[in-house]
Design a protein around this motif. Structure first.
Motif, PDB file in Angstrom:
ATOM      1  N   UNK A   1      68.752  27.517  20.587  1.00  0.00           N
ATOM      2  CA  UNK A   1      69.276  26.172  20.845  1.00  0.00           C
ATOM      3  C   UNK A   1      68.247  25.067  20.612  1.00  0.00           C
ATOM      4  N   UNK A   2      66.971  25.343  20.937  1.00  0.00           N
ATOM      5  CA  UNK A   2      65.979  24.247  20.850  1.00  0.00           C
ATOM      6  C   UNK A   2      65.737  23.798  19.410  1.00  0.00           C
ATOM      7  N   UNK A   3      66.064  24.664  18.425  1.00  0.00           N
ATOM      8  CA  UNK A   3      65.896  24.253  17.022  1.00  0.00           C
ATOM      9  C   UNK A   3      66.749  23.011  16.723  1.00  0.00           C
ATOM     10  N   UNK A   4      67.921  22.963  17.369  1.00  0.00           N
ATOM     11  CA  UNK A   4      68.783  21.796  17.191  1.00  0.00           C
ATOM     12  C   UNK A   4      68.132  20.536  17.723  1.00  0.00           C
ATOM     13  N   UNK A   5      67.423  20.659  18.848  1.00  0.00           N
ATOM     14  CA  UNK A   5      66.716  19.484  19.384  1.00  0.00           C
ATOM     15  C   UNK A   5      65.589  19.064  18.445  1.00  0.00           C
ATOM     16  N   UNK A   6      64.827  20.063  17.954  1.00  0.00           N
ATOM     17  CA  UNK A   6      63.727  19.743  17.030  1.00  0.00           C
ATOM     18  C   UNK A   6      64.238  18.977  15.818  1.00  0.00           C
ATOM     19  N   UNK A   7      65.442  19.393  15.349  1.00  0.00           N
ATOM     20  CA  UNK A   7      66.000  18.749  14.151  1.00  0.00           C
ATOM     21  C   UNK A   7      66.543  17.361  14.438  1.00  0.00           C
ATOM     22  N   UNK A   8      66.492  16.943  15.716  1.00  0.00           N
ATOM     23  CA  UNK A   8      67.026  15.619  16.069  1.00  0.00           C
ATOM     24  C   UNK A   8      65.926  14.653  16.476  1.00  0.00           C
ATOM     25  N   UNK A   9      64.672  14.984  16.178  1.00  0.00           N
ATOM     26  CA  UNK A   9      63.581  14.065  16.541  1.00  0.00           C
ATOM     27  C   UNK A   9      62.970  13.434  15.291  1.00  0.00           C
ATOM     28  N   UNK A  10      62.098  14.183  14.607  1.00  0.00           N
ATOM     29  CA  UNK A  10      61.401  13.626  13.446  1.00  0.00           C
ATOM     30  C   UNK A  10      62.362  13.116  12.351  1.00  0.00           C
ATOM     31  N   UNK A  11      63.430  13.868  12.030  1.00  0.00           N
ATOM     32  CA  UNK A  11      64.326  13.383  10.964  1.00  0.00           C
ATOM     33  C   UNK A  11      64.867  11.985  11.233  1.00  0.00           C
ATOM     34  N   UNK A  12      65.158  11.670  12.484  1.00  0.00           N
ATOM     35  CA  UNK A  12      65.718  10.357  12.804  1.00  0.00           C
ATOM     36  C   UNK A  12      64.700   9.254  12.568  1.00  0.00           C
ATOM     37  N   UNK A  13      63.444   9.558  12.913  1.00  0.00           N
ATOM     38  CA  UNK A  13      62.388   8.566  12.701  1.00  0.00           C
ATOM     39  C   UNK A  13      62.193   8.339  11.207  1.00  0.00           C
ATOM     40  N   UNK A  14      62.154   9.428  10.451  1.00  0.00           N
ATOM     41  CA  UNK A  14      61.930   9.306   9.007  1.00  0.00           C
ATOM     42  C   UNK A  14      63.082   8.577   8.337  1.00  0.00           C
ATOM     43  N   UNK A  15      64.317   8.927   8.759  1.00  0.00           N
ATOM     44  CA  UNK A  15      65.459   8.251   8.139  1.00  0.00           C
ATOM     45  C   UNK A  15      65.416   6.746   8.405  1.00  0.00           C
TER      46      UNK A  15
END
Lengths: 578, 578
Positions: free
Chosen positions: B51-65
């Motif tokens: 489950x935590x992989x989903x959280x990881x994918x919701x941090x840095x990508x948002x900043x970069x986008x």
């Protein structure tokens, strides 16, 4: 009855077959037979097969084509390009000349026969259209070069191999030191004779008083002369003891019924190759057939041709032959020699059958170098390099597909070449339609005609823009249209009416319809009415009853001029392009 | 400067970022964070990941986008369809949940990031257009069904597997006997609550005096409520001891830098999947982005979006995440909650980061059944079955492509579905253009306009035929044109002039040029002059200087009416269609 006649074209000419036709056909058959014997042997060797397989492929297929084919003059049998493709397909399967290799060739003929017949019954002849002209022309040119290069090993009497120009050249250069000079003498001799005959024999014969048409035909029989002479020389001097490679012993007698191997692994391994051989062969055949038919105001039926070629290939395979198709040079000879019906082909088959019965002891002494020379001269006519510059001048896109086909065929393989060519031409077409040309149009003064403002001196109206979209609207360009329209609207703040001029829109698919809905909605929001003009019947039929038409801000006009008079009615056209 | 601004869209808004915008963005971020936490966990589980992989994918990508993306309101992160595709891609690689499986997900994100970024730099955004609307809509519907079905095992607390509907259904039915009723109670409870909330919560809140917009947003936070309640229940009753599967221990703390596996075999094995995930994700993102941008009269740049999504995926992969894209529901929430700039996304990232730091002990108690219910309710909005009948009514062709996509996705796999859909839509388009519509046209009386004789009441002239060809002339239909024209000429022996009316001919390629030359030659032989009218500028540019134009029997007329007046000048138009 009509259906029977369609599937059995022989019924169209056989009932009225008379003695005059029979005489013409017999004469043509003799000439084609003389030409076909060396060619059949040569193309079998080119395919890596024993020479007699070429003869086998020139008997039953011709008889069958006479029954099922629609061309009056097409002469089927082994041809250069299909033989090269056969060799390329069988190389990963078995060693050339082995029983497994021969069985592979039989299988290719049978599979190709099944595919062509099936495509014919399903009327899939249109599939061949996806081989564009530049691609097929480039492919044949490149194949001709590869074939010619592959024959030099026979001229020099050396061992060499390879299925593309790079491999062949490398292989030739490394073994050039082992040249057999007896072979080279025969090979070069035959080559020079054939080239000279092609250039000078006809004028020479005409100067000797021979009539042009006969001189022409005699010139085409030069290969059999070179075969006769070099066979005699090889036999007289027992050249096999000097290391000259001869055709060698050939089984005498007619071909026997042969079953293709029933190995499913082999079938699936050869499927793509069989398909490519089928399609390339079909395209070659049909274009030869159509060219000749047009000269006598006859027609050929491409779908029935598939059946004719398919059954001919089945006949070839089951009688131990190789893939066959209509050959260009021999069909032209057949035509020029006066063949009037496919019966000429059947008579040729009898000629070849007689040769397999009685000439095989002589054929054993035929030097392979002579056959190589025959091939080189024959394929040199396939190589059409000026087509490259012609295509370059007309269209860079077509040129790109052609060049890719040629290069890949030369440096990789025939199959890669043809697949890349087809994929690239389809890809480039899709790319082009995905970024369509569009033009703002204005009225040609004093007429009801509208043309591009950038090219013609036309009248405009500032509040009404006429945008002509030069492409069908479909998924690949739906978003492009949205962008074009929205850009236009952003640039012209005064705009009140936008007319999409649609004579070039042959289709609006579901994706484009959604785009049009989006465009209409956004234009409504921006206070611009969207109109359509010159919508074609079939397109309008579909639009009726859609949400889009119900919500359309403006109208649908029959002609652009109607739109002009209605929308610019109370406004003087103020601008005119210079 | 312009180039820098294009590649760094943040420069377009950040310099003028003010306190009002910041407030709006912060409010939106809080709401989206609350929504994103359960979604991120759920989609990671759907992809077979911890489950935590989903959280990881919701941090840095948002900043970069926020730095590279052009949409003001798009919210990126794990989404349902991409998660399903991830699971399908990784199934043959490793067992779900293993380290190799997680590494595969990281690799997919990195590869997808590289592909998207490269496509953006090369401006290949148009490639996405080849996913037609019906295909993408069918694909998303079918994926939604597969996803929903795959979640029922969590609702029933049983073991089941499969990557298409058939496998999943079979697997569910065989293990239904092992249902865990505690799990079922939680799962069904959450499901019923979420469905009820979606339907009735908003009217209820409004009746309680909550303003519509706030009621809307509160309704969207129902999932977090179900998460809170079921987590508490699971913890209080220690449901793990009753066999209820919980999310379990999650590593606390921020994601760390992760390198994807550098196994070239793995890279090539995942290449096609990564490409499909990239393109489907891109198409979804862009259509969400464009819809939202249009509402505020903003624009997004599809090529820059590729870079935005590409770098976001790179960020996701290198921080141990999974493939991400712009999600529909969360972007709409972000938009509705008032987000004004991509900074809202960056604030959301901070929210998620705080959650990974402090909420992980609580998340361990979250039942998987709750997440499954969240997914089922979320994807139910993706399923658009009425689109099937809408498409059927408008176009059988589009419907065919859509149905094939849906069926293959359901019974085979997501990748087979999308590939078949694209191939079929391209194939059907090519087929259609290979047999173009054509029409004999006549003059609409009293005008300069010409329309189909079969549809309109028009004037004709027996010795002059106007044939309108409704398609670009290219290799696939070149022979078709030859046949159409020759049929026409055979049917009308009186014919003296044939005018090809060309407003719909947007291209004449080299193959079609050869066909036109052949047509012209045959018509010359038959005593018929070939003319062209309304040839478009770009097409005429090419024809100039060709042999075809030099040998053309007739003329090229600017308008069809010119041709009419010139050719029918001394002849009374005699016929008129009824």
């Amino acid at each position: 009855m009509n259906l029977i006649k369609r599937y059995l074209p022989i019924l169209q000419w056989a009932p009225r077959y008379d003695r005059d036709q029979a005489t013409s056909d017999l004469v043509a058959a003799v000439i084609v037979t003389v030409m076909l014997i060396p060619q059949s042997l040569a193309y079998a060797l080119l395919a890596g097969l024993p020479a007699h397989v070429g003869l086998y492929a020139s008997i039953l297929p011709l008889v069958i084509y006479a029954v099922f084919g629609t061309s009056r003059t097409l002469s089927v049998g082994p041809v250069a390009v299909a033989s090269l493709m056969t060799a390329a397909a069988l190389a990963p399967i078995a060693e050339a000349g082995t029983a497994a290799y021969v069985a592979g060739a039989v299988l290719l003929a049978v599979m190709s026969g099944l595919m062509l017949t099936l495509m014919g019954v399903l009327r899939l002849g249109f599939l061949a259209n996806f081989l564009s002209h530049p691609v097929i022309s480039g492919f044949i040119t490149a194949s001709g070069i590869v074939i010619a290069a592959s024959q030099f090993k026979h001229i020099f009497g050396i061992q060499a191999s390879g299925h593309n120009l790079v491999e062949i050249a490398e292989s030739l250069l490394t073994s050039l030191a082992t040249t057999n000079f007896y072979t080279l003498a025969i090979g070069l001799g035959a080559l020079i004779f054939l080239v000279a005959a092609r250039k000078h024999l006809k004028p020479l014969l005409m100067r000797l008083g021979v009539k042009p048409r006969l001189a022409d035909i005699l010139t085409k029989t030069a290969p059999i002369l070179s075969v006769l002479v070099t066979t005699l020389v090889a036999w007289y001097f027992q050249l096999d003891q000097k290391g000259v490679r001869l055709v060698g012993e050939v089984p005498s007698g007619l071909p026997e019924f042969t079953m293709p191997p029933m190995d499913t692994g082999l079938w699936s391994q050869l499927a793509v190759s069989a398909l490519l051989i089928s399609i390339v062969g079909f395209v070659e055949s049909v274009s030869v057939g159509q060219t000749l038919a047009a000269k006598r105001r006859q027609r050929i039926d491409p779908d029935q041709e598939l059946i004719g070629l398919g059954t001919a290939n089945l006949g070839s395979g089951f009688s131990g032959g190789m893939p066959v198709t209509g050959g260009f040079s021999r069909s032209v000879v057949n035509f020029d020699a006066g063949a009037e019906t496919p019966a000429a082909g059947a008579y040729t088959a009898v000629g070849i059958a007689l040769a397999t019965l009685f000439l095989t002891p002589a054929i054993a002494w035929l030097p392979q170098a002579t056959l190589a020379a025959t091939i080189i001269v024959a394929v040199s006519t396939l190589i059409d390099l000026p087509a490259l510059s012609r295509t370059w001048r007309y269209s860079r896109t077509d040129f790109g597909a052609m060049l890719a086909t040629i290069l890949l065929t030369l440096v990789h393989s025939v199959e890669a070449g043809i697949i890349a060519g087809v994929a690239l031409s389809i890809g480039l077409f899709l790319y082009r339609t995905s970024r369509p040309h569009s033009a703002v149009v204005g009225r040609v003064p004093g007429t009801e005609h509208f043309r591009n403002v950038l090219r013609h001196d036309v009248q405009l109206c500032p509040k009404v823009t006429f945008l002509r979209v030069d492409e069908s609207l479909y998924f690949a360009n739906a978003r492009f249209l949205e962008e074009t329209v929205m850009d236009l609207v952003t640039r012209e703040p005064e705009l009140r009416d936008l007319v999409l001029v649609c004579p070039a829109v042959n289709l609006i698919d579901a994706s484009a319809l959604e785009s049009l809905e989006a465009i209409n909605e956004r234009l409504n929001d921006a206070g611009v009415r969207l109109h359509l003009s010159e919508v074609k019947g079939p397109v309008m039929d579909r639009l009726r009853g859609t949400e889009f038409l119900a919500h359309l801000g403006g109208q649908v006009f029959l002609s652009t001029f109607d739109a002009w008079t209605t929308l610019t009615n109370h406004r003087q056209p103020v601008a005119q392009t210079a």
